[in-house]
Design a protein around this motif. Structure first.
Motif, PDB file in Angstrom:
ATOM      1  N   ALA A 111      -5.154 -37.299 -53.387  1.00  0.00           N
ATOM      2  CA  ALA A 111      -6.512 -37.746 -53.717  1.00  0.00           C
ATOM      3  C   ALA A 111      -6.660 -38.161 -55.167  1.00  0.00           C
ATOM      4  O   ALA A 111      -7.407 -39.092 -55.481  1.00  0.00           O
ATOM      5  N   ARG A 144      -6.325 -40.971 -48.344  1.00  0.00           N
ATOM      6  CA  ARG A 144      -6.931 -40.603 -49.632  1.00  0.00           C
ATOM      7  C   ARG A 144      -8.429 -40.326 -49.472  1.00  0.00           C
ATOM      8  O   ARG A 144      -8.960 -39.370 -50.052  1.00  0.00           O
ATOM      9  N   GLU A 145      -9.093 -41.138 -48.692  1.00  0.00           N
ATOM     10  CA  GLU A 145     -10.521 -40.910 -48.461  1.00  0.00           C
ATOM     11  C   GLU A 145     -10.742 -39.587 -47.740  1.00  0.00           C
ATOM     12  O   GLU A 145     -11.641 -38.803 -48.094  1.00  0.00           O
ATOM     13  N   TRP A 146      -9.918 -39.318 -46.742  1.00  0.00           N
ATOM     14  CA  TRP A 146     -10.024 -38.055 -46.010  1.00  0.00           C
ATOM     15  C   TRP A 146      -9.744 -36.874 -46.940  1.00  0.00           C
ATOM     16  O   TRP A 146     -10.467 -35.871 -46.926  1.00  0.00           O
ATOM     17  N   ARG A 200     -10.086 -36.672 -50.180  1.00  0.00           N
ATOM     18  CA  ARG A 200     -11.191 -36.490 -51.123  1.00  0.00           C
ATOM     19  C   ARG A 200     -12.381 -35.807 -50.459  1.00  0.00           C
ATOM     20  O   ARG A 200     -13.056 -34.979 -51.075  1.00  0.00           O
ATOM     21  N   ASP A 201     -12.641 -36.141 -49.211  1.00  0.00           N
ATOM     22  CA  ASP A 201     -13.748 -35.498 -48.490  1.00  0.00           C
ATOM     23  C   ASP A 201     -13.481 -34.006 -48.303  1.00  0.00           C
ATOM     24  O   ASP A 201     -14.385 -33.174 -48.473  1.00  0.00           O
TER      25      ASP A 201
END
Length: 234
Positions: A101, A116-118, A120-121
């Motif tokens: 992330a 990366r989006e997952w 970060r979440d």
């Protein structure tokens, strides 16, 4: 901060030599922030097709030497990355989540962007810790503080102090919705949460001042319900 030219060039050369089929490459750690030194390891998260692994494996953690630098490789298929990252999140120590992330992407694509989006979440949501788990940690800290106050042997006192420091730091982080970290990252996470609390606890620990450490510990335990011993059911 951005990675130094040397770190990026070395990382890209290493991947070209050893993992040319990588569909995603992320440089993490000090190499990504530009704070690396000539002796720093290069930390790489690699996303690979399943065909790149031998013996039916789907992940690899290994250390390589490349042009005088050590390279720490954390390689996964996109599917196995999620499995390992979820296990780390469940243990409250999201190392590969943070690496992916927060690192610098050297080889991008839809797979990297989605993961990366997952990641970060997941990091933003914080650790999931139940009351019973926090109570058990508070119980263990309470026992360590009792043992520490009674310790006469210098060696035992040093071991107990180190154990109490780690146990209390982890309790404080989890109780306030913060992730844990290994080694130096435990202190860094503690400072990111509350620098004054971290410094008070760490100053007493470094000075090996047991009385001061116990006072700080009790002050920090008070908002969580204080020491927990009698009545605790495990």
């Amino acid at each position: 901060m951005a990675p130094t030219g040397d770190a990026r060039t070395l990382a890209e050369g290493f991947v070209a030599d050893h993992f040319p089929d990588a569909v995603g490459v992320v440089l993490a750690g000090s190499g990504a922030t530009g704070t690396d030194t000539p002796t720093s390891d290069l930390d790489l998260v690699l996303l690979l097709p399943a065909s790149a692994f031998a013996d039916g494996r789907t992940s690899l953690a290994a250390t390589y030497a490349h042009h005088g630098r050590l390279v720490e490789v954390f390689a996964y298929t996109p599917q196995s990355y999620r499995v390992w990252a979820e296990q780390e999140a469940a243990a409250h120590r999201p190392v590969v989540l943070a690496m992916l992330a927060e690192g610098v992407v050297l080889r991008d694509g839809p797979v990297v962007a989605g993961l990366r989006e997952w990641a970060r979440d997941v990091l933003a949501s914080g650790p999931v810790v139940g009351t019973a788990a926090l109570d058990l940690r508070r119980y263990r800290v309470s026992g360590l503080l009792d043992d520490l106050a009674d310790a006469a042997d210098p060696g035992e006192r040093a071991v107990l102090l180190a154990g109490a420091y780690t146990a209390l730091a982890e309790l404080l982080l989890l109780a306030h919705g913060r992730w844990l970290g290994h080694g130096k990252w435990l202190l860094r996470h503690l400072r990111a949460w509350d620098v004054r609390a971290a410094d008070a606890l760490t100053d007493a620990f470094v000075a090996a001042d047991v009385a001061a450490f116990v006072r700080v510990a009790d002050d920090r335990l008070a908002p969580l319900g204080g020491r927990l011993q009698a009545g605790m059911v495990r």
